[in-house]
Design an enzyme around this catalytic site. Structure first.
Site, PDB file in Angstrom:
ATOM      1  CD  GLU A  14      -2.504   1.306   2.601  1.00  0.00           C
ATOM      2  OE1 GLU A  14      -3.443   2.091   2.672  1.00  0.00           O
ATOM      3  OE2 GLU A  14      -2.079   0.649   3.543  1.00  0.00           O
ATOM      4  CB  CYS A  61      14.607  -4.494  -2.319  1.00  0.00           C
ATOM      5  SG  CYS A  61      13.395  -5.181  -3.447  1.00  0.00           S
ATOM      6  CB  CYS A  64      15.926  -6.732  -5.729  1.00  0.00           C
ATOM      7  SG  CYS A  64      14.367  -6.168  -6.389  1.00  0.00           S
ATOM      8  CG  HIS A  68      19.357  -3.582  -3.957  1.00  0.00           C
ATOM      9  ND1 HIS A  68      19.797  -2.425  -4.542  1.00  0.00           N
ATOM     10  CD2 HIS A  68      18.040  -3.668  -4.225  1.00  0.00           C
ATOM     11  CE1 HIS A  68      18.779  -1.824  -5.138  1.00  0.00           C
ATOM     12  NE2 HIS A  68      17.701  -2.566  -4.972  1.00  0.00           N
ATOM     13  NE  ARG A 458      10.880  -5.718  -9.835  1.00  0.00           N
ATOM     14  CZ  ARG A 458      10.972  -6.823  -9.086  1.00  0.00           C
ATOM     15  NH1 ARG A 458      12.149  -7.232  -8.656  1.00  0.00           N
ATOM     16  NH2 ARG A 458       9.898  -7.517  -8.773  1.00  0.00           N
ATOM     17  CB  SER A 481      11.500   0.693  -9.686  1.00  0.00           C
ATOM     18  OG  SER A 481      11.188  -0.669  -9.880  1.00  0.00           O
ATOM     19  CB  CYS A 525      10.339  -3.812  -7.532  1.00  0.00           C
ATOM     20  SG  CYS A 525      10.926  -4.324  -5.917  1.00  0.00           S
ATOM     21  CB  CYS A 528      11.451   0.054   1.501  1.00  0.00           C
ATOM     22  SG  CYS A 528      12.830   0.923   0.840  1.00  0.00           S
TER      23      CYS A 528
END
Lengths: 546, 185
Positions: A14, A61, A64, A68, A458, A481, A525, A528
């Protein structure tokens, strides 16, 4: 008259991504991509030991983690000036390859398929007909009429219970769904099959990763899983690889072709203009020359000319983002100074910065990788792309689209998967020769700058570090992203998703499945992931940006 | 009868203060105790589908997480996942998964374990911080006791590692370590 539609959330988390569009005469005329989650991870890294940065970045993330982690390790490798041993490079490539296989299968079936596949329609399918169609397309197991009947019974149970569960709130019955009931049933069956397969594919990471989901085997200067380089572990990896590739070749690719055949109109919807790829999978210590997927930039869809990438041309704009100032900085000198005002599509409207290359918005990800490789004459890519275009009987221009993006993801899954076999064999050869080296010692300099350019599932992912007194003085991440979903820049040029949405047909503004198709095709994506459970408000995610 | 397989799954983001509760506690348990063979501990971070494999291999899952329920920060909560999933409305987009959805996927596969969630009401989950706030940290020991009791009830057992105490392990730092990292070379 123009009408505004807000799709929020686009991702299940959300408040992470909100898409606002203006629709007139059944088509999107303008779009704004707003990330409403602040992600200034950079701030927490300052003053820490550079060797530890990856432990933090891999927690940034929820999806990922490995990429990272690796991006940070490569960035510090670069800063300290270490050349990693061959075996370390191969293992890093294999773990990255496994990440692609897993992420792309999950994306196609579990994050994107229901934009194209009507699960409820599958209940009307004739299982005998479905079995025949499936067998004509591919000789995969579980294609019998009984198998499809069983899947149908399982779906019916969900529907009859009044609780579609995972399939709830889809836009079922929407006129934009074009698949016949039998093809919907085949896809729904493979959705379940993919669920089982991804769980097994995810285990590939645990073999050389010491631990899934948060790998522990990376280290500046190489990898730390030397003990796992034995015949047992390698054959275990090979076994899972074979199983995954059987799924990719016999299920994923045929499904992509079958579904795409009914949605050829999406070959002219959802395209962008410029493409950037940092390249991935180094074949030797020489970069970018040895990268399996080449590095390059394409402007104005011109496949005849691929430009070399100069990282100095990367800037991040904040004019339309909630950060101090209006400037545009290179990430090596980047700043993260949050300053929230309000969401105003004419002014500031996103927590994302707007990355630009040579001043232009660039799409990154599977389509960018495949286009750059194709334009550079990369043999496996050329063969795979031409094969798909021929089978679908669509022109090359159709690649610049939502359909092209989704097809490119499947194509590269197969290409990377096939290349992985060679890397496994190289590793075996090295070990046979007695080369078991996985780590190269190095000295931490007092001060240095480093950059890690990666191309992850991505898209283009860059980490930049500045070291002073052996500590992190500055750290910046420019993530895929942000390239794809970022807002307008100082020159007010829309970001790739904003551009891609313009012209998208919207049959029913209350059920904008067409918008989801294009947005999801980028595999958004927003990092967090937050996991707080909130039983009171019936919301699982609750996160407020202050 | 074979003892049931128990998964102790700590979830959350360790960069967001109290959000990291589940992960912190799993690392604390791993450092301090030896468990019977039917008990697995897992730092699940914020992953969704990647957790489906371990979840579907378990008979009973004990989830540790921050639970926001409008109570005083530091309040301990126990929720059955069965209750939770009935209350949760699925949102109409198709990306990123949470625990409840991962359990729903397990159900689709016909392999949904029983599940209980143990957690603490957070005080602060805003970015960024790698440690728990005082009211939550003060209840970690009590929550640990509840988790151990839950493991016992489910048919698992444990013993304190020789020469270890949870407090001593705590001082070492779990996720990022004392020096903050994993320098094996």
């Amino acid at each position: 008259m123009a009408q505004r539609i807000v799709v929020d959330p686009i991702t299940r988390i959300e408040g992470h991504l909100r898409i606002e569009v203006e629709v007139a005469n059944g088509k999107v005329t303008n779009a704004w991509s707003c990330s409403t989650l602040f992600r200034g991870l950079e701030i927490i890294l300052k003053g820490r030991d550079p060797r530890d940065a990856w432990l933090f970045t891999q927690r940034a993330c929820g999806v990922c983690t490995y990429v990272h982690g690796l991006a940070s390790i490569r960035c510090v490798d670069h800063a300290v000036g270490v050349t990693i041993p061959d075996n370390a490079r191969l293992i890093r490539n294999l773990l990255m390859g496994a990440q692609f296989l897993h992420d792309h299968i999950v994306h196609f079936y579990h994050l994107h398929a229901l934009d194209w596949v009507d699960v409820v329609s599958a209940l009307k399918a004739d299982p005998v007909k479905a079995s025949k169609i499936a067998n004509d397309v591919s000789p995969a197991p579980k294609n019998g009429p009984g198998d499809f009947k069983a899947v149908q019974a399982r779906l019916k149970k969900f529907v009859d219970s009044g609780q579609l569960g995972l399939f709830a709130n889809g836009y079922w019955g929407h006129p934009a769904y074009k698949l016949p009931p039998e093809v919907n049933l085949i896809a729904a069956a493979h959705y379940l099959e993919a669920l089982r397969q991804q769980a097994r594919t995810a285990r590939m990471h645990a073999i050389f990763g010491a631990k899934n989901p948060h790998l522990q085997s990376l280290v500046v200067g190489g990898v730390s899983c030397a003990a796992d380089l034995n015949p047992d572990r390698i054959s275990e990896f090979l076994y899972l690889w074979k199983e995954t590739m059987a799924f990719v070749n016999n299920v994923y690719i045929p499904d992509l072709l079958a579904v795409a055949g009914f949605y050829k109109d999406w070959g002219s919807i959802g395209g962008t203009t410029n493409f950037l790829c940092y390249g991935e999978f180094p074949q030797s210590a020489k970069e970018p020359e040895s990268l399996f997927f080449p590095r390059g930039a394409i402007f104005k869809r011109n496949l005849a000319k691929v430009e070399n990438v100069d990282p100095a041309k990367i800037t991040e704009h904040v004019k339309h983002s909630w950060y101090e100032g209006d400037g545009a900085l290179n990430p090596a000198q980047g700043e993260t100074k949050p300053k929230y005002s309000k969401l105003d599509t004419n002014g500031e409207y996103s927590w994302m910065k707007a990355p630009r290359y040579n001043g232009e918005p660039m799409e990154v990800g599977p389509l960018a990788r495949v286009l750059v490789a194709y334009a550079k004459g990369h043999e496996p890519t050329k063969k795979a792309v031409d094969g798909v275009l021929k089978k679908l009987a669509i022109p090359k221009e159709a690649l610049f689209s939502t359909l092209g993006r989704t097809a490119a993801r499947a194509i590269e899954t197969q290409i990377i998967g096939e290349a992985m076999e060679g890397w496994i064999m190289q590793l075996v050869e090295n070990l046979k020769k007695g080369d078991t080296k996985t780590f190269e010692p190095y000295q931490m300099p007092d001060s240095a700058q480093g950059m890690g350019l990666n191309d992850v599932p991505r898209g283009a992912l860059g980490h930049w570090i500045e070291i002073k007194e052996k500590k992190i003085a500055n750290y910046q991440l420019v993530v895929p992203s942000t390239w794809n979903l970022g807002p307008r820049c100082a020159a007010n040029k829309p970001g790739p998703v904003e551009e891609a949405l313009i012209g998208t047909p919207v049959a029913d503004p209350k059920r904008p499945v067409e918008i989801l198709r294009t947005v999801h095709s980028f595999d958004p994506c927003i990092a967090c992931g937050v996991h707080v459970i909130d039983p009171q408000s019936n919301q699982v995610y609750k996160f407020r940006v202050v | 009868m074979k003892p049931q397989r128990i998964l102790v799954l700590g979830v959350g983001n360790v960069l967001l203060k109290d959000e990291g509760l589940g992960v912190h506690l799993v690392h604390r348990l791993q450092a301090s105790y030896e468990f019977s063979d039917n008990v697995e501990l897992l730092d699940g971070g914020t992953l969704g589908l990647r957790l489906l494999d371990p979840i579907t291999q378990a008979d009973h899952v004990i989830v540790i997480d921050a639970v926001q329920n409008g109570a005083e920060p530091g309040t301990i909560h126990k929720i059955s996942a069965e209750v939770l999933s009935k209350k949760v409305a699925f949102k109409n987009s198709i990306h990123q998964l949470d625990l409840v959805e991962t359990l729903a996927y397990a159900e689709v596969l016909g392999r949904r374990p029983t599940c209980v969630i143990l957690g603490i009401e957070p005080l602060d989950i805003a970015p960024w911080g790698t440690s728990l706030t005082p009211p939550v940290a003060a209840k970690v020991e009590a929550l640990e006791a509840l988790v151990l009791e839950e493991i016992h009830q489910a048919g698992g057992s444990w013993a304190l590692k020789a020469g270890e105490s949870p407090e001593a392990c705590e001082a070492k730092g779990y996720v990022f370590g004392d020096s903050g990292g994993n320098h094996r070379h």
